[in-house]
Design a protein around this motif. Structure first.
Motif, short mmCIF file in Angstrom:
data_model
loop_
_atom_site.label_atom_id
_atom_site.label_comp_id
_atom_site.label_asym_id
_atom_site.label_seq_id
_atom_site.Cartn_x
_atom_site.Cartn_y
_atom_site.Cartn_z
N LEU A 253 39.30 24.89 36.19
CA LEU A 253 38.56 25.13 37.42
C LEU A 253 37.97 26.53 37.41
O LEU A 253 36.75 26.71 37.39
N CYS A 254 38.83 27.53 37.42
CA CYS A 254 38.40 28.93 37.24
C CYS A 254 38.84 29.33 35.84
O CYS A 254 39.94 29.82 35.62
N THR A 255 37.98 29.10 34.89
CA THR A 255 38.33 29.21 33.47
C THR A 255 38.68 30.64 33.08
O THR A 255 38.30 31.60 33.77
N PRO A 256 39.36 30.83 31.95
CA PRO A 256 39.61 32.18 31.48
C PRO A 256 38.33 33.02 31.35
O PRO A 256 38.34 34.21 31.67
N GLN A 257 37.23 32.41 30.92
CA GLN A 257 35.99 33.17 30.81
C GLN A 257 35.52 33.65 32.18
O GLN A 257 35.01 34.77 32.32
N MET A 258 35.71 32.85 33.20
CA MET A 258 35.35 33.27 34.55
C MET A 258 36.25 34.40 35.02
O MET A 258 35.81 35.30 35.74
N GLY A 259 37.52 34.36 34.62
CA GLY A 259 38.42 35.47 34.92
C GLY A 259 37.98 36.75 34.24
O GLY A 259 38.07 37.84 34.82
N ARG A 260 37.52 36.63 33.01
CA ARG A 260 37.01 37.81 32.30
C ARG A 260 35.79 38.39 33.01
O ARG A 260 35.63 39.62 33.10
N GLU A 261 34.91 37.52 33.51
CA GLU A 261 33.74 37.99 34.25
C GLU A 261 34.16 38.78 35.48
O GLU A 261 33.56 39.81 35.80
N LEU A 262 35.17 38.28 36.18
CA LEU A 262 35.68 38.99 37.34
C LEU A 262 36.24 40.35 36.93
O LEU A 262 35.92 41.39 37.54
N ALA A 263 37.08 40.39 35.90
CA ALA A 263 37.69 41.64 35.46
C ALA A 263 36.63 42.66 35.05
O ALA A 263 36.80 43.87 35.26
N ALA A 264 35.52 42.20 34.48
CA ALA A 264 34.48 43.10 34.01
C ALA A 264 33.74 43.79 35.15
O ALA A 264 33.05 44.79 34.92
N THR A 265 33.87 43.30 36.39
CA THR A 265 33.25 43.95 37.54
C THR A 265 34.15 44.99 38.18
O THR A 265 33.72 45.67 39.12
#
Length: 325
Positions: A253-265
């Motif tokens: 649902l909220c994939t690891p790649q989406m988590g990485r995008e969040l962390a990058a902000t």
């Protein structure tokens, strides 16, 4: 983004979560508050000798202020814990979808002001991250550390596609069919990889959704409308405090790649995934997720943990991306 209540971790307890008797050493208080004309309730588990700032736990939209009680045996010895049914969620007043995420973020600050808590370690899981991030952006002085789990800065395509169908099904009263769809939305395909307690959590999740009250269904539909109408992210500056983002390695649902995008902000943000877990990482690996949260809140190492993949450094400040972009 809706998440199962953590009460579903404990097989003897089914359906909606509710208060459990506190441990003898715990001081537990519930406070009824009102913000913008809407009543809401928070729960505080006080620690007399805290090792760090209070931990504010903002869970998913189907979680309530009792949903983290099964984590308390690992977290309460470290600090005071604060959970809340914000307006529109849990047992608090219904909140029309016209009230956006800014309103909910400001309600969090209102609660902390009323409690006399100047600063917190902030945890947000799934929808709790949406509110938590906006809270941190609007009230950075109130945040010491940030931890987000199973989270993203954009609505997952799976969610956007499912919302109209699920909302219509709930409005029609076909709770069984809606529950089937919600379980499929939250949980990974069993063929994706090994997930701890996958079958048991799926059964309990199904039972929880089927047992929703009319009030909970009404709030669920309004919640979905709120997210689709207002979105989940605004590119505002994020406080430069120690931050950690994690999710299950098989979160679809909220994939690891989406988590990485969040962390990058986020300035100073780290990212990792928890092994053998999916979107319901705090349910499937309760002790491990509590340990990860506790370690980060007390400045202990989170590298080389046996239940996590290698920690990645993705914070905006550390990779040359301006905070908030």
């Amino acid at each position: 983004m809706r998440t199962a209540v953590v009460a579903a971790q404990d097989p003897p307890r089914t359906g909606r979560s509710g208060p459990l008797p506190p441990a003898p050493e715990q001081q537990v208080e519930e406070r009824g508050l009102a913000f913008g004309g809407f009543a809401y309730t928070c729960r505080i588990v006080r620690q007399r000798e805290p090792r760090t700032a209070p931990l504010l736990l903002l869970g998913g939209s189907s979680q309530d202020r009792y949903s983290w009680q099964s984590h308390e045996k690992w977290l309460a010895p470290l600090c005071s814990l604060i959970t809340v049914d914000l307006p529109g969620y849990g047992s608090s007043d219904f909140l029309p979808a016209g009230y956006d995420i800014d309103f909910l973020a400001d309600a969090v600050q209102h609660m902390l002001t009323e409690l006399g808590v100047p600063e917190v370690n902030l945890f947000g899981g799934c929808f709790g991250e949406v509110v938590g991030l906006r809270f941190a952006q609007r009230h950075p002085e109130s945040v010491r550390r940030i931890i987000f789990a199973a989270a993203a800065i954009r609505l997952p395509e799976l969610y956007e596609e499912a919302v109209p169908r699920l909302s219509r099904t709930l409005e029609e009263g076909d709770v069984e069919r809606a529950a089937d769809g919600l379980v499929r939305l939250f949980m990974s395909n069993p063929e994706a990889g090994k997930v701890r307690r996958h079958a048991a959590v799926a059964r309990l999740l199904q039972r929880q959704f089927v047992n929703q009250t009319p009030d909970e269904i009404r709030k669920a539909v309004e919640h979905n409308t709120r997210l689709v109408t207002h979105g989940c992210y605004r590119p505002l500056p994020v406080p430069a405090v120690p931050s950690l983002v994690f999710t299950g390695e098989y979160d679809t649902l909220c994939t690891p790649q989406m988590g990485r995008e969040l962390a990058a902000t986020m300035p100073r943000a780290l990212f990792t995934t928890v092994k053998e877990a999916d979107h319901l990482v705090t349910v499937e690996r309760r002790q491990e997720s509590a340990d990860l949260i506790a370690r980060f809140c007390t400045d202990r190492p989170v590298d080389d943990l046996p239940y996590c993949t290698p920690v990645e450094t993705l914070g905006a400040e550390l990779v040359g991306v301006a905070p908030g972009r």
